[in-house]
Every structure is written in structure tokens, then in C-alpha cells.
Design an enzyme around this catalytic site. Sequence first.
Site, PDB file in Angstrom:
ATOM      1  N   ASP A  60      -4.042  -0.201  -0.959  1.00 29.21           N
ATOM      2  CA  ASP A  60      -5.351  -0.566  -0.423  1.00 29.21           C
ATOM      3  C   ASP A  60      -5.984   0.732   0.097  1.00 29.21           C
ATOM      4  OD1 ASP A  60      -7.453  -2.133   0.855  1.00 29.21           O
ATOM      5  OD2 ASP A  60      -6.417  -1.656   2.721  1.00 29.21           O
TER       6      ASP A  60
ATOM      7  N   ASP B 181      -2.716  -3.300   4.742  1.00 34.21           N
ATOM      8  CA  ASP B 181      -2.632  -3.519   6.187  1.00 34.21           C
ATOM      9  C   ASP B 181      -3.529  -4.638   6.710  1.00 34.21           C
ATOM     10  OD1 ASP B 181      -5.078  -2.165   5.808  1.00 34.21           O
ATOM     11  OD2 ASP B 181      -5.031  -1.455   7.880  1.00 34.21           O
TER      12      ASP B 181
END
Length: 635
Positions: A331, A524
Site C-alpha cells: 500500500d 496499515d
Amino acid sequence: MKITTRFWTSLILSIPMLLEMIIHPFTGWMLPGGNWTMFVLTSIIMFLVAGQFITSAWAAFLKHHANMDTLVALGTLTTYIYSVYAMLTKRPVFFETAAFVITFVLLGQVLEEKMRSNASSAISKLINLNAKNALVKRGQDFIQIPVSQVVKNDLIQVKPGEKIPVDGKIISGSSNIDESMITGESMPVTKTVGDQVIGATINQTGSFVFTAEKVGNDTMLAQIIAIVKKAQSSHAPIQKLTDKVANIFVPTVLIIAIATFVVWNVFLGQDIPTALNYAVAVMVIACPCALGLATPTALMVGTGRGAKMGILIKNGEILEATNHIGTMVFDKTGTLTEGKPEVTDLIGNKQQVVPIAAGLEKLSEHPLAAAIITYANKEKIVPAVVSDFQVLEGRGVCGKIGTESVYIGKLVSAANLKISVSLANEAERLETAAKTVVAVSVQNEVIGLIAIQDTPKKNAKKAISELKQMGLQTVMLTGDNQKVAQSIAEQVGINRVIAGVLPTDKSDIIKKLQEKHYVDFVGDGINDAPALTQANVGIAMGSGTDVAIDAGGIVLMNNDLTAVVRALKLSRKTFQRIKLNLFWAFIYNVLGIPIAAGVFAGVGLVLSPEIAGLAMAFSSLSVVISSVLLGKSKI
């Protein structure tokens, strides 16, 4: 009866027979009572000490299985029963063989238990990190109470040198805190009002008061302990192969032992005691205890070491999957980048541009405003006093400093801004680098430019480089636009960018990538949870959301991307150690059985049952030592 008690009982009862075996050839000395004394001593060992081997073997037999205890029980019972018959018929007895085998097998188990205890010491060390007491506000005073009595929303005071008792948020004061026992980060972290603190970490310099937010089993340390316990009791898929092999191996060994007895007694004409010795030696040396230890001990050491490094591996299945990873997917925001915009460039006179920008943005609620205020504070520049503040929807904000009109925002013609050619060229250059550019103007004339960007994390480039050296492909998966994503990718060295992806579509992209390789996804945020779950291995950054941490198979307690590399290396080394342990356990049995069966008796290479028992014990011990050494290997 405890294993240590069983061992010492067996050893003490075996010592007289051992002394006779050593002394008799030189002096002719024999135990008082002769064979009857050996019968009594061995009988106590067989029925008091070896009873658990026999019980376990019988229980397996009733379920139509054969286990590791089957070989020990059959070998020693056969020797014992034959010796009773031999004693009654005035033949040579082998009571000491049965006694010594039990003693040596128990010696191996005692040593294994000690090594297992050392291997799993990570749990006890984590538990010992807990603070015992806390200074909690009751009425107008702070009083000391046991941590177990702390409840959510309590106000807790922490003085220099004390452990922080539970998780919470600072409401007054500041300090430097050593969080290495939780995150693995060696440098102290500065904490002030509004910052989160973690239970069991150590306050160093200052004093502060914080509000308890997570207590008891909800604290981060308690969750870490729960994860490590679960991982250490889990099984890697390779363990299933080991169990299948053991189920076939034990009956095969029994057949080999019977065949050994028949060949030596019937075909080679040896007497029953000699043939029996070979058969018993086969059963004892083949006991596959080492096979059973290979996986769990390596798992204990690997997951325990990971916990000390701030790397939580949730189970053996995840650990084994990391060995097959071919593609690493990241990400962007908050994982590869800091997750918050920062001022990266300032064009113009800093002492003239920054006070105006900070004075305007201090009154703004725009997400980019915080980056400019932070920059002004860092440079110790005082914001100008602005009056007549206005928000220009979609363009920026404006106001007055004294009598002069000031503005900060987009470079658009509607703002009637005058800009020099050099500043316009700089603006184009910065925008090409995928940075957000805002202009600062006085009386509609641009006097400076401020470029803002979400910057890559400190060690992102190093981490990506190391992953490439490990032969892994790297991919960025983000909802951001292609231009910004490509810029970050180029800065950190990522090969491929997949941008503009909706959170709901991330797991579909992972699924498509899985058609070619095992995929590891690192994220996250809440929107990363589906991708973390879909990936063969999901690595959640510990600074992220609880949802992401729950979804990840590996959790990193610090925000350093090099921990991703360490997590993969640790997982791979642990799995490789499991394979090494299994290799040595199999090789030991493959080489040991022919020797015990007397295949090499013609050249003088033989193993008595008691020596086979000792060798078997140390083979198991060697596997445990191999696992323990994993804790010392370089990661």
C-alpha cells in the site's frame, strides 16, 4: 510422576547394574543377590518409571496406531520378559539392557524439556515485562495500586525510570520513552500531550500523566503474548507430512525388527539373546523422537525471537507460506510513505513567504495547512497576524496583513495572480514531480511557491532494495492517482505501480497476482484489511489500525519498513531450520537402523540396545540444539 523424577529414579536404580557391568570383567565382582537383585531393580524401573511408555503404546494400539513410545515399550518389554525367562531357565540375562535403555531415553527427554523451556522462554520474558503497580489518581491524590486494579479512564502518573503500567494517551507532561521491548526500536521516542503510550515500556527522563485506554487483556503487551502463545502451539503444514511419515515409519521399524530377529536366529544360526539384542537395538535407535521435535522447537525459537524484534508471526502456516513468496505488494499512504503531507520545497524568500503562509493557514482547516504550520514551527518562524480572513472555495484562502491583501492557494487565472516566468517554470517543475504546489501572493503578485508532498518513509528505499536482492518482485497498489504514485515508486525503487484502485478492488488485484506467484501484501489501513486477508501472507504495520493488525498474518510493532525484510528473513530461516531438523532426523534413522540390525557386524560395527538408546537420546537433543541455535543466527 514428573519427567525429571522418573529419570533420577531410573538412574539411581540402574547405577548398581552399571557398576557390575564395568567392574565384573576386571574383578569378577557381582551384585549381592545376582540376577534376582537385577530383576527387582529392573522390575521397579519397568513398572514405576517406564509405565507411561507402556500406557501410551497400548493406547495407540487400541486406536490401531503406533507411536514413538511403541518402539521403546516393545523393545524394553521384550528384553525384560526374555530376561525373566532366561533367569528362570539359568540362561544369560539382559535386565541391565532394559534398565539402561529406559534411563537413556528419559535422559534425552529431560534434556529436551530443558531445551524446550529455553526455546519458549520468550513468553515468560514478555510476561515479566509487565509493571506490577501504578500511581493512579484517587480523589485529589495519586496512590499506588496493583496494575490489575487499574480501570479504563483512570488518570495515571509516571515518573522517570518507571514502567508504564497500561496503554493510554498523555494529557500532561512529556518524556523520552524506551519502547524497544515492544517495537524492537532501539532509540527512545519523544512523547508529549496527545501521544499514545504503551504498557511495559520504560519512561526515561520526564514525568507525565496519561489516561488509561486499554487495560488487562486489551493492552498491546497482552495481545502480543496471546499471539506468540498461539504461534508457538501452532503447526506448520510440513508438520502434517511429518505425522504421516511417523505413522508409516513406526510399523515399518517393527517389521524390520522382527525380520532382524528372524534372520539372525533362523538363517544365521545365532542364539536367541544375540538375535534379540539386534532386534531391540533396531527398535530403540529408530524411535523417531527427533521427528516430533523438529517442527515445534524451531517454531518456538523463531516466533519467540520475532517477538523480541517487534515481529509477531501469528502461526506456522504463515511462516511456511513466506518461503514461497514471489511478489511483494505495498500500500502507499502510511505504508511506503509517512501518511502525512510535508513541505518539500520552498521557492522565494523564506523570511517573507513563510510568515504570510503560516498566518493564513493557521486559520484554515484544509489538510495541507498542517504541513505549512509544522514547517513554520520547525523553522522557528512566527506566523503573521491576518485580518479579514476568507475561504475561497476550491482555490485557497485570503486575508489582509496590515493594509496589504495576501493569498495562498492554487495557481489559477481566476485568482488574477501575477507570476514571473521563473516562478511559473518552477511551479511546472514541481508539479511534474507529483507535488502539490501552492502560491503565496501579496497584492495579487506571487512572491513564492510552497511544494507539499507525502514523503517516502526513511528506510523505504533500503527495504525495497533488499527485497529485490532476495529475488522478489515489488508492486505498489494504491487508490492515489498514477502521477503521484509513480513519483513515490521511482523514489523508493518499486518496479510496478497499480494506481487508482478502490479499496473494495484491492483484494481482486491480489487474487489476480496470485495466479503467477505467492503474494505478500503490506498495509496499515482499514481499507487494506481485505487485501491483507486475501494475500498468501499479509504483513500489517503495527502503527496502523486494529482492523489491519487483526487481518495480517505478520504484525510489525514498529513503523520501519526494514522490519518487513527482517520478518521475511526470520520466517525463511525458521522454515529452513525445520527442514534441516527433519533432514538430520531422517538421515539419523536411515543410517542408524542398518547398523543396529547388524548389517555391518562383519566389520565390527554394531550397536547394543543401551548404546542405541543413548544415541537416540542425543539425536533428539541435537535437533533441539539446532533449533536453539536459530535464536543466535544473523537476521
